[in-house]
Design an enzyme around this catalytic site. Sequence first.
Site, PDB file in Angstrom:
ATOM      1  CD  GLU A 152     -20.694  20.179 -19.315  1.00 41.13           C
ATOM      2  OE1 GLU A 152     -19.922  19.344 -19.801  1.00 41.13           O
ATOM      3  OE2 GLU A 152     -21.270  21.046 -19.999  1.00 41.13           O
ATOM      4  CB  SER A 193     -16.167  22.839 -29.194  1.00 45.22           C
ATOM      5  OG  SER A 193     -16.183  21.980 -30.315  1.00 45.22           O
ATOM      6  CB  SER A 249      -0.931  -0.007   1.212  1.00 49.16           C
ATOM      7  OG  SER A 249      -0.173  -0.100   2.405  1.00 49.16           O
ATOM      8  CD  GLN A 267      -3.096  -2.241   2.492  1.00 49.11           C
ATOM      9  OE1 GLN A 267      -2.277  -2.434   3.375  1.00 49.11           O
ATOM     10  NE2 GLN A 267      -3.009  -2.815   1.304  1.00 49.11           N
ATOM     11  CG  HIS A 290     -42.563  20.829 -11.234  1.00 49.34           C
ATOM     12  ND1 HIS A 290     -42.759  19.518 -10.882  1.00 49.34           N
ATOM     13  CD2 HIS A 290     -43.223  21.577 -10.310  1.00 49.34           C
ATOM     14  CE1 HIS A 290     -43.532  19.462  -9.793  1.00 49.34           C
ATOM     15  NE2 HIS A 290     -43.818  20.707  -9.419  1.00 49.34           N
ATOM     16  CE  LYS A 321     -21.266  24.162 -27.485  1.00 45.25           C
ATOM     17  NZ  LYS A 321     -21.152  22.711 -27.621  1.00 45.25           N
TER      18      LYS A 321
HETATM   19  N1  ARG Z   1      -0.951  -1.164   5.476  1.00 47.98           N
HETATM   20  C1  ARG Z   1      -1.873  -1.650   6.463  1.00 47.98           C
HETATM   21  C2  ARG Z   1      -3.155  -0.815   6.420  1.00 47.98           C
HETATM   22  O1  ARG Z   1      -3.075   0.254   5.980  1.00 47.98           O
HETATM   23  C3  ARG Z   1      -1.279  -1.536   7.818  1.00 47.98           C
HETATM   24  C4  ARG Z   1      -1.799  -2.498   8.801  1.00 47.98           C
HETATM   25  C5  ARG Z   1      -1.274  -3.833   8.508  1.00 47.98           C
HETATM   26  N2  ARG Z   1      -1.601  -4.740   9.536  1.00 47.98           N
HETATM   27  C6  ARG Z   1      -1.507  -6.041   9.355  1.00 47.98           C
HETATM   28  N3  ARG Z   1      -1.842  -6.783  10.335  1.00 47.98           N
HETATM   29  N4  ARG Z   1      -1.126  -6.537   8.233  1.00 47.98           N
HETATM   30  O2  ARG Z   1      -4.203  -1.268   6.798  1.00 47.98           O
END
Ligand code: ARG
Length: 466
Positions: free
Chosen positions: A297, A284, A27, A329, A163, A290
Amino acid sequence: MATESYKLWGGMFSEEPCSALRRLNDSLPVDCRLYREDLRGSRAWAAELHASGHLTAVDHRDIQTGLDKVEAELEAELSQHGRLLDSAEDIHSAVEGRLRAHAGAAALRLHTARSRNDQSATDTRLWMLGALEAVQRELKDMITVMLKRAELEIDIIAPGYTHLQRAQPIRWSHFLLSHTWALRDDVARLKEQTGRASRSPLGSGALAGCALGIDRSRLAQRLGFRDVTPNSMYAVSCRDHVVEFLNTASLCGVHLSRLAEDLIIYSTQEFGFVKFTDEFSTGSSLMPQKRNPDGLELVRGAAGLLMGDAFAFSCVLKGLPSTYNKDLQSDKELLFRSYDKLMQCIKVASGCIDTMSVDSAKALSCLEPSMLATDLAHWLVRRGVPFRAAHHTVGAVLRRAQELGVDLQAMPHAEYVAICPEFGSEEELRSVFSWEASVEQYTTAGGTARAAVQDQIDQLKAWLAE
Ligand code: ARG
Protein backbone atom coordinates in the site's frame (compact mmCIF):
# COMPACT_ATOMS: atom_id res chain seq x y z
CA MET A 1 34.89 19.44 15.36
CA ALA A 2 32.88 22.09 13.60
CA THR A 3 34.68 25.29 12.81
CA GLU A 4 33.15 28.54 13.87
CA SER A 5 31.34 30.46 11.19
CA TYR A 6 33.39 30.66 8.00
CA LYS A 7 31.70 32.59 5.26
CA LEU A 8 32.50 32.55 1.59
CA TRP A 9 31.11 36.02 1.12
CA GLY A 10 30.29 39.06 3.20
CA GLY A 11 33.23 41.39 2.61
CA MET A 12 30.95 44.31 1.90
CA PHE A 13 28.22 43.41 4.41
CA SER A 14 28.17 44.99 7.82
CA GLU A 15 25.42 42.81 9.26
CA GLU A 16 24.68 39.09 9.32
CA PRO A 17 21.58 37.77 7.57
CA CYS A 18 18.66 37.46 10.00
CA SER A 19 17.82 34.10 11.48
CA ALA A 20 14.62 33.72 9.43
CA LEU A 21 16.62 34.11 6.24
CA ARG A 22 19.33 31.77 7.49
CA ARG A 23 16.76 29.08 8.18
CA LEU A 24 15.30 29.37 4.70
CA ASN A 25 18.61 29.83 2.96
CA ASP A 26 20.91 27.32 4.65
CA SER A 27 21.03 24.03 2.83
CA LEU A 28 23.65 22.17 4.84
CA PRO A 29 21.19 19.74 6.48
CA VAL A 30 20.25 18.60 2.96
CA ASP A 31 23.42 18.99 0.92
CA CYS A 32 25.78 17.53 3.55
CA ARG A 33 24.83 14.35 1.73
CA LEU A 34 27.07 15.60 -1.10
CA TYR A 35 30.19 15.79 1.03
CA ARG A 36 32.03 13.04 -0.85
CA GLU A 37 31.19 14.61 -4.21
CA ASP A 38 32.21 18.03 -2.92
CA LEU A 39 35.57 16.65 -1.79
CA ARG A 40 36.08 14.83 -5.09
CA GLY A 41 35.28 18.00 -7.00
CA SER A 42 37.63 20.05 -4.83
CA ARG A 43 40.49 17.56 -5.19
CA ALA A 44 40.07 17.53 -8.95
CA TRP A 45 39.80 21.32 -9.08
CA ALA A 46 43.00 21.76 -7.07
CA ALA A 47 44.77 19.22 -9.28
CA GLU A 48 43.66 21.07 -12.40
CA LEU A 49 44.70 24.46 -11.00
CA HIS A 50 48.10 22.96 -10.30
CA ALA A 51 48.39 21.18 -13.67
CA SER A 52 47.55 24.37 -15.52
CA GLY A 53 50.01 26.45 -13.53
CA HIS A 54 47.69 28.36 -11.19
CA LEU A 55 48.62 26.59 -7.95
CA THR A 56 52.11 25.80 -6.66
CA ALA A 57 53.13 22.25 -5.82
CA VAL A 58 53.30 23.16 -2.12
CA ASP A 59 49.87 24.73 -2.02
CA HIS A 60 48.49 21.82 -4.02
CA ARG A 61 49.97 19.32 -1.57
CA ASP A 62 48.65 21.25 1.43
CA ILE A 63 45.19 21.39 -0.08
CA GLN A 64 45.13 17.67 -0.90
CA THR A 65 46.33 16.57 2.54
CA GLY A 66 44.00 19.12 4.11
CA LEU A 67 41.07 17.66 2.19
CA ASP A 68 41.98 14.18 3.45
CA LYS A 69 41.73 15.51 7.00
CA VAL A 70 38.44 17.25 6.23
CA GLU A 71 37.08 14.01 4.87
CA ALA A 72 38.02 12.02 7.97
CA GLU A 73 36.51 14.74 10.15
CA LEU A 74 33.25 14.88 8.20
CA GLU A 75 32.89 11.13 8.23
CA ALA A 76 33.44 10.90 11.97
CA GLU A 77 30.98 13.71 12.67
CA LEU A 78 28.30 12.34 10.38
CA SER A 79 28.53 8.87 11.87
CA GLN A 80 28.49 10.22 15.40
CA HIS A 81 25.83 12.92 15.07
CA GLY A 82 24.07 12.08 11.83
CA ARG A 83 24.63 15.70 10.76
CA LEU A 84 27.36 18.30 10.47
CA LEU A 85 27.72 20.73 13.32
CA ASP A 86 28.97 23.61 11.15
CA SER A 87 27.17 26.88 11.08
CA ALA A 88 28.14 27.13 7.40
CA GLU A 89 25.32 27.68 4.97
CA ASP A 90 26.03 24.75 2.68
CA ILE A 91 28.39 21.85 2.13
CA HIS A 92 30.67 23.90 -0.14
CA SER A 93 31.20 26.50 2.60
CA ALA A 94 31.60 23.80 5.23
CA VAL A 95 34.33 21.98 3.32
CA GLU A 96 36.19 25.18 2.51
CA GLY A 97 35.85 26.44 6.06
CA ARG A 98 37.27 23.25 7.50
CA LEU A 99 40.03 23.19 4.93
CA ARG A 100 41.09 26.60 6.24
CA ALA A 101 41.76 24.97 9.59
CA HIS A 102 43.79 22.12 8.07
CA ALA A 103 45.60 23.65 5.10
CA GLY A 104 46.24 27.18 6.33
CA ALA A 105 46.78 29.85 3.71
CA ALA A 106 46.72 27.36 0.82
CA ALA A 107 43.01 26.87 1.53
CA LEU A 108 42.37 30.43 0.41
CA ARG A 109 43.49 29.46 -3.10
CA LEU A 110 41.19 26.47 -3.64
CA HIS A 111 38.24 28.53 -4.78
CA THR A 112 40.33 30.32 -7.44
CA ALA A 113 38.12 30.92 -10.52
CA ARG A 114 35.50 28.55 -9.13
CA SER A 115 31.96 29.46 -8.09
CA ARG A 116 29.53 27.64 -5.89
CA ASN A 117 27.26 27.73 -8.92
CA ASP A 118 29.41 25.37 -10.96
CA GLN A 119 30.42 23.51 -7.80
CA SER A 120 26.83 22.80 -6.77
CA ALA A 121 25.92 21.71 -10.29
CA THR A 122 29.00 19.46 -10.43
CA ASP A 123 28.38 17.82 -7.05
CA THR A 124 24.76 17.08 -7.89
CA ARG A 125 25.66 15.58 -11.25
CA LEU A 126 28.35 13.42 -9.65
CA TRP A 127 25.88 12.21 -7.04
CA MET A 128 23.29 11.53 -9.70
CA LEU A 129 25.64 9.34 -11.69
CA GLY A 130 25.93 7.09 -8.65
CA ALA A 131 22.18 7.23 -8.04
CA LEU A 132 21.36 6.35 -11.65
CA GLU A 133 23.54 3.25 -11.33
CA ALA A 134 22.14 2.30 -7.95
CA VAL A 135 18.51 2.47 -9.12
CA GLN A 136 19.34 0.44 -12.21
CA ARG A 137 21.03 -2.18 -10.03
CA GLU A 138 18.06 -2.33 -7.65
CA LEU A 139 15.61 -2.67 -10.54
CA LYS A 140 17.72 -5.40 -12.12
CA ASP A 141 17.70 -7.30 -8.83
CA MET A 142 13.93 -7.03 -8.76
CA ILE A 143 13.69 -8.18 -12.37
CA THR A 144 15.86 -11.17 -11.46
CA VAL A 145 13.43 -12.04 -8.66
CA MET A 146 10.48 -11.79 -11.02
CA LEU A 147 12.16 -13.90 -13.67
CA LYS A 148 12.96 -16.59 -11.14
CA ARG A 149 9.29 -16.78 -10.17
CA ALA A 150 8.11 -16.59 -13.77
CA GLU A 151 10.29 -19.55 -14.63
CA LEU A 152 9.23 -21.61 -11.60
CA GLU A 153 5.53 -20.88 -11.96
CA ILE A 154 5.09 -21.23 -15.68
CA ASP A 155 2.59 -24.09 -15.15
CA ILE A 156 0.24 -22.03 -13.03
CA ILE A 157 -2.83 -20.88 -14.91
CA ALA A 158 -4.82 -17.99 -13.47
CA PRO A 159 -7.64 -15.73 -14.53
CA GLY A 160 -6.62 -12.69 -16.54
CA TYR A 161 -8.74 -9.58 -16.12
CA THR A 162 -9.79 -6.54 -18.09
CA HIS A 163 -11.90 -3.92 -16.30
CA LEU A 164 -11.16 -6.17 -13.30
CA GLN A 165 -13.72 -8.60 -14.75
CA ARG A 166 -12.76 -12.20 -15.53
CA ALA A 167 -11.54 -12.16 -19.12
CA GLN A 168 -9.35 -15.02 -20.31
CA PRO A 169 -7.08 -17.64 -18.74
CA ILE A 170 -3.40 -16.71 -18.71
CA ARG A 171 -0.20 -18.18 -17.41
CA TRP A 172 0.63 -16.63 -14.03
CA SER A 173 4.14 -16.04 -15.36
CA HIS A 174 2.71 -14.00 -18.21
CA PHE A 175 1.14 -11.70 -15.62
CA LEU A 176 4.44 -11.39 -13.72
CA LEU A 177 6.30 -10.65 -16.93
CA SER A 178 3.82 -7.97 -17.94
CA HIS A 179 5.11 -5.92 -15.00
CA THR A 180 8.71 -7.00 -15.53
CA TRP A 181 8.84 -5.49 -19.02
CA ALA A 182 7.75 -2.11 -17.67
CA LEU A 183 10.63 -2.18 -15.18
CA ARG A 184 13.03 -3.19 -17.96
CA ASP A 185 12.08 0.00 -19.80
CA ASP A 186 12.65 2.04 -16.64
CA VAL A 187 16.20 0.71 -16.51
CA ALA A 188 16.63 1.60 -20.18
CA ARG A 189 15.43 5.14 -19.47
CA LEU A 190 17.87 5.60 -16.59
CA LYS A 191 20.72 4.27 -18.68
CA GLU A 192 19.84 6.58 -21.52
CA GLN A 193 19.75 9.61 -19.21
CA THR A 194 23.21 8.86 -17.91
CA GLY A 195 24.87 10.23 -21.04
CA ARG A 196 23.24 13.62 -20.61
CA ALA A 197 23.90 13.75 -16.85
CA SER A 198 27.54 12.83 -17.36
CA ARG A 199 28.74 16.29 -18.43
CA SER A 200 31.00 18.30 -16.18
CA PRO A 201 29.92 21.89 -15.44
CA LEU A 202 33.13 22.57 -13.52
CA GLY A 203 35.04 25.49 -14.97
CA SER A 204 31.88 27.43 -15.78
CA GLY A 205 32.42 29.85 -12.90
CA ALA A 206 29.42 31.84 -11.76
CA LEU A 207 28.10 32.10 -15.32
CA ALA A 208 30.74 33.47 -17.70
CA GLY A 209 33.22 30.61 -17.71
CA CYS A 210 36.77 30.34 -16.37
CA ALA A 211 39.02 33.38 -16.66
CA LEU A 212 42.15 31.30 -16.03
CA GLY A 213 43.45 28.91 -18.66
CA ILE A 214 42.47 25.43 -17.51
CA ASP A 215 41.72 22.21 -19.35
CA ARG A 216 38.09 21.44 -18.63
CA SER A 217 38.18 18.15 -20.50
CA ARG A 218 41.10 16.87 -18.46
CA LEU A 219 39.27 18.00 -15.33
CA ALA A 220 36.08 16.27 -16.43
CA GLN A 221 37.97 13.09 -17.16
CA ARG A 222 39.57 13.14 -13.73
CA LEU A 223 36.07 13.27 -12.24
CA GLY A 224 34.80 10.41 -14.39
CA PHE A 225 32.49 12.53 -16.53
CA ARG A 226 32.06 11.57 -20.18
CA ASP A 227 32.03 15.14 -21.45
CA VAL A 228 31.95 18.82 -20.48
CA THR A 229 28.92 21.11 -20.61
CA PRO A 230 29.16 23.19 -23.79
CA ASN A 231 28.10 26.61 -22.42
CA SER A 232 28.87 28.13 -19.03
CA MET A 233 25.50 29.90 -18.66
CA TYR A 234 23.69 26.71 -19.57
CA ALA A 235 25.92 24.73 -17.20
CA VAL A 236 24.97 26.66 -14.07
CA SER A 237 21.34 26.95 -15.15
CA CYS A 238 20.56 23.44 -16.31
CA ARG A 239 18.76 21.02 -14.02
CA ASP A 240 17.24 18.96 -16.82
CA HIS A 241 19.02 15.83 -15.60
CA VAL A 242 17.21 16.25 -12.27
CA VAL A 243 13.89 16.67 -14.09
CA GLU A 244 14.59 13.57 -16.14
CA PHE A 245 15.45 11.56 -13.06
CA LEU A 246 12.36 12.73 -11.16
CA ASN A 247 10.14 11.99 -14.14
CA THR A 248 11.58 8.52 -14.58
CA ALA A 249 11.33 7.90 -10.85
CA SER A 250 7.67 8.87 -10.93
CA LEU A 251 6.98 6.66 -13.94
CA CYS A 252 8.76 3.80 -12.21
CA GLY A 253 6.65 4.60 -9.14
CA VAL A 254 3.54 4.33 -11.29
CA HIS A 255 4.70 0.92 -12.54
CA LEU A 256 5.36 -0.28 -9.01
CA SER A 257 2.00 1.05 -7.84
CA ARG A 258 0.12 -0.90 -10.50
CA LEU A 259 2.01 -4.06 -9.62
CA ALA A 260 1.33 -3.39 -5.94
CA GLU A 261 -2.37 -2.90 -6.59
CA ASP A 262 -2.65 -6.18 -8.51
CA LEU A 263 -0.93 -8.04 -5.69
CA ILE A 264 -3.00 -6.32 -3.01
CA ILE A 265 -6.18 -7.42 -4.79
CA TYR A 266 -4.82 -10.93 -5.32
CA SER A 267 -4.01 -11.19 -1.62
CA THR A 268 -7.59 -10.48 -0.47
CA GLN A 269 -9.68 -13.35 0.87
CA GLU A 270 -11.94 -12.85 -2.15
CA PHE A 271 -9.10 -13.70 -4.55
CA GLY A 272 -6.56 -15.49 -2.38
CA PHE A 273 -4.03 -16.09 -5.15
CA VAL A 274 -1.08 -14.83 -3.11
CA LYS A 275 -0.07 -14.67 0.53
CA PHE A 276 2.71 -12.50 1.89
CA THR A 277 5.09 -13.67 4.57
CA ASP A 278 5.05 -12.16 8.07
CA GLU A 279 8.15 -10.24 7.07
CA PHE A 280 6.14 -8.33 4.49
CA SER A 281 2.79 -8.09 6.29
CA THR A 282 1.49 -6.05 9.17
CA GLY A 283 -1.26 -6.60 11.69
CA SER A 284 -4.12 -4.55 13.06
CA SER A 285 -4.08 -3.08 16.56
CA LEU A 286 -7.74 -4.01 16.97
CA MET A 287 -8.57 -6.98 14.76
CA PRO A 288 -6.36 -9.94 15.60
CA GLN A 289 -7.17 -11.81 12.39
CA LYS A 290 -5.89 -9.09 10.07
CA ARG A 291 -2.88 -9.52 7.79
CA ASN A 292 -2.48 -6.27 5.96
CA PRO A 293 -0.32 -5.58 2.89
CA ASP A 294 0.90 -2.23 4.25
CA GLY A 295 4.20 -2.47 2.39
CA LEU A 296 2.52 -2.66 -0.98
CA GLU A 297 0.00 0.00 0.00
CA LEU A 298 2.90 2.32 0.77
CA VAL A 299 4.44 1.45 -2.59
CA ARG A 300 1.11 2.22 -4.25
CA GLY A 301 0.86 5.55 -2.44
CA ALA A 302 4.48 6.48 -3.08
CA ALA A 303 3.75 6.87 -6.79
CA GLY A 304 1.71 9.93 -5.89
CA LEU A 305 4.56 11.40 -3.85
CA LEU A 306 7.07 10.77 -6.62
CA MET A 307 4.80 12.36 -9.19
CA GLY A 308 4.35 15.31 -6.85
CA ASP A 309 8.10 15.82 -6.49
CA ALA A 310 8.62 15.63 -10.25
CA PHE A 311 5.85 18.13 -10.87
CA ALA A 312 7.04 20.38 -8.04
CA PHE A 313 10.51 20.69 -9.50
CA SER A 314 9.29 21.44 -13.00
CA CYS A 315 7.17 24.17 -11.43
CA VAL A 316 10.27 25.59 -9.73
CA LEU A 317 12.14 25.73 -13.04
CA LYS A 318 9.34 27.18 -15.11
CA GLY A 319 9.98 30.81 -16.03
CA LEU A 320 13.26 31.11 -14.07
CA PRO A 321 15.62 33.73 -15.46
CA SER A 322 18.87 32.51 -17.02
CA THR A 323 21.76 30.99 -15.08
CA TYR A 324 21.82 30.46 -11.33
CA ASN A 325 18.98 31.55 -9.06
CA LYS A 326 18.56 30.30 -5.51
CA ASP A 327 15.29 28.63 -6.48
CA LEU A 328 17.54 25.92 -7.92
CA GLN A 329 18.73 24.94 -4.47
CA SER A 330 15.59 22.85 -3.96
CA ASP A 331 16.81 20.39 -6.61
CA LYS A 332 18.66 18.33 -4.03
CA GLU A 333 15.86 18.13 -1.50
CA LEU A 334 13.50 16.70 -4.13
CA LEU A 335 16.14 14.53 -5.73
CA PHE A 336 17.23 12.89 -2.48
CA ARG A 337 13.68 12.43 -1.27
CA SER A 338 12.51 10.82 -4.49
CA TYR A 339 15.60 8.65 -4.73
CA ASP A 340 15.20 7.37 -1.17
CA LYS A 341 11.50 6.71 -1.62
CA LEU A 342 11.98 4.94 -4.92
CA MET A 343 14.78 2.72 -3.60
CA GLN A 344 12.69 1.75 -0.57
CA CYS A 345 9.73 0.95 -2.77
CA ILE A 346 11.74 -1.24 -5.14
CA LYS A 347 13.21 -3.16 -2.20
CA VAL A 348 9.81 -3.73 -0.58
CA ALA A 349 8.03 -4.68 -3.81
CA SER A 350 10.86 -7.00 -4.72
CA GLY A 351 10.91 -8.57 -1.25
CA CYS A 352 7.14 -9.13 -1.30
CA ILE A 353 7.37 -10.88 -4.65
CA ASP A 354 10.40 -12.91 -3.70
CA THR A 355 8.81 -14.30 -0.55
CA MET A 356 5.06 -14.50 -1.29
CA SER A 357 3.40 -17.85 -1.79
CA VAL A 358 1.11 -18.44 -4.74
CA ASP A 359 -1.97 -20.63 -4.33
CA SER A 360 -2.25 -22.18 -7.77
CA ALA A 361 -5.37 -24.19 -6.83
CA LYS A 362 -7.15 -21.00 -5.74
CA ALA A 363 -6.16 -19.26 -8.95
CA LEU A 364 -7.42 -22.20 -10.98
CA SER A 365 -10.66 -22.31 -9.03
CA CYS A 366 -11.41 -18.74 -10.07
CA LEU A 367 -11.48 -19.72 -13.71
CA GLU A 368 -14.91 -20.40 -15.08
CA PRO A 369 -16.05 -21.80 -18.45
CA SER A 370 -17.46 -18.50 -19.69
CA MET A 371 -13.81 -17.32 -19.85
CA LEU A 372 -13.54 -19.70 -22.82
CA ALA A 373 -16.22 -17.88 -24.80
CA THR A 374 -13.51 -16.25 -26.94
CA ASP A 375 -11.99 -19.68 -27.50
CA LEU A 376 -15.38 -20.94 -28.77
CA ALA A 377 -15.51 -18.04 -31.20
CA HIS A 378 -11.97 -18.86 -32.41
CA TRP A 379 -13.04 -22.49 -32.67
CA LEU A 380 -15.73 -21.45 -35.15
CA VAL A 381 -13.32 -19.12 -36.97
CA ARG A 382 -10.95 -22.05 -37.53
CA ARG A 383 -13.91 -23.82 -39.11
CA GLY A 384 -14.52 -21.03 -41.57
CA VAL A 385 -17.07 -18.90 -39.71
CA PRO A 386 -16.35 -15.14 -40.00
CA PHE A 387 -15.27 -13.77 -36.61
CA ARG A 388 -18.12 -11.26 -36.28
CA ALA A 389 -20.66 -14.04 -36.92
CA ALA A 390 -18.81 -16.37 -34.54
CA HIS A 391 -18.86 -13.70 -31.81
CA HIS A 392 -22.61 -13.38 -32.28
CA THR A 393 -23.13 -17.15 -32.26
CA VAL A 394 -21.23 -17.56 -29.00
CA GLY A 395 -23.35 -14.74 -27.59
CA ALA A 396 -26.40 -16.84 -28.43
CA VAL A 397 -24.74 -19.87 -26.79
CA LEU A 398 -24.15 -17.87 -23.61
CA ARG A 399 -27.76 -16.68 -23.59
CA ARG A 400 -29.02 -20.24 -24.06
CA ALA A 401 -26.79 -21.54 -21.26
CA GLN A 402 -28.16 -18.83 -19.00
CA GLU A 403 -31.74 -19.85 -19.85
CA LEU A 404 -30.89 -23.45 -19.02
CA GLY A 405 -29.08 -22.43 -15.86
CA VAL A 406 -25.84 -24.21 -16.82
CA ASP A 407 -22.32 -23.11 -17.64
CA LEU A 408 -20.79 -23.39 -21.11
CA GLN A 409 -19.09 -26.67 -20.34
CA ALA A 410 -22.21 -28.31 -18.93
CA MET A 411 -24.50 -27.21 -21.75
CA PRO A 412 -25.57 -30.24 -23.82
CA HIS A 413 -23.82 -30.68 -27.14
CA ALA A 414 -27.18 -30.79 -28.96
CA GLU A 415 -27.81 -27.19 -27.88
CA TYR A 416 -24.53 -26.10 -29.46
CA VAL A 417 -25.15 -27.68 -32.84
CA ALA A 418 -28.72 -26.47 -32.84
CA ILE A 419 -27.35 -22.91 -32.67
CA CYS A 420 -24.52 -23.55 -35.14
CA PRO A 421 -23.62 -26.89 -36.80
CA GLU A 422 -19.97 -25.75 -37.20
CA PHE A 423 -19.41 -26.49 -33.49
CA GLY A 424 -18.74 -30.07 -34.69
CA SER A 425 -18.86 -33.39 -32.87
CA GLU A 426 -19.24 -33.65 -29.11
CA GLU A 427 -15.75 -35.04 -28.67
CA GLU A 428 -14.18 -32.30 -30.76
CA LEU A 429 -16.08 -29.57 -28.95
CA ARG A 430 -15.10 -30.95 -25.55
CA SER A 431 -11.44 -30.33 -26.35
CA VAL A 432 -12.12 -26.59 -26.16
CA PHE A 433 -12.79 -26.86 -22.42
CA SER A 434 -9.22 -27.09 -21.23
CA TRP A 435 -7.39 -24.21 -19.54
CA GLU A 436 -4.10 -25.57 -20.73
CA ALA A 437 -5.29 -25.86 -24.33
CA SER A 438 -6.72 -22.39 -24.08
CA VAL A 439 -3.49 -20.66 -23.09
CA GLU A 440 -1.48 -22.81 -25.49
CA GLN A 441 -3.25 -21.23 -28.46
CA TYR A 442 -1.35 -17.99 -27.85
CA THR A 443 1.97 -18.98 -29.35
CA THR A 444 2.48 -15.73 -31.26
CA ALA A 445 5.30 -13.54 -29.89
CA GLY A 446 4.20 -11.84 -26.68
CA GLY A 447 1.41 -14.36 -26.04
CA THR A 448 0.63 -16.49 -23.01
CA ALA A 449 1.50 -19.93 -24.45
CA ARG A 450 4.37 -21.68 -22.69
CA ALA A 451 6.84 -21.18 -25.54
CA ALA A 452 5.96 -17.49 -25.91
CA VAL A 453 6.32 -16.95 -22.16
CA GLN A 454 9.60 -18.85 -22.07
CA ASP A 455 10.80 -16.70 -24.95
CA GLN A 456 10.08 -13.57 -22.92
CA ILE A 457 12.02 -15.01 -20.00
CA ASP A 458 14.94 -15.83 -22.29
CA GLN A 459 14.94 -12.34 -23.78
CA LEU A 460 14.96 -10.70 -20.36
CA LYS A 461 17.69 -13.02 -19.10
CA ALA A 462 19.84 -12.23 -22.12
CA TRP A 463 19.27 -8.51 -21.52
CA LEU A 464 20.26 -8.88 -17.84
CA ALA A 465 23.41 -10.74 -18.82
CA GLU A 466 24.49 -8.00 -21.26
N1 ARG B 1 23.74 25.89 -1.80
C1 ARG B 1 23.63 26.40 -3.13
C2 ARG B 1 22.84 25.42 -4.00
O1 ARG B 1 22.81 24.31 -3.65
C3 ARG B 1 24.98 26.57 -3.73
C4 ARG B 1 25.07 27.60 -4.77
C5 ARG B 1 25.00 28.93 -4.16
N2 ARG B 1 25.26 29.94 -5.11
C6 ARG B 1 24.96 31.20 -4.88
N3 ARG B 1 25.22 32.03 -5.80
N4 ARG B 1 24.39 31.56 -3.78
O2 ARG B 1 22.24 25.79 -4.97
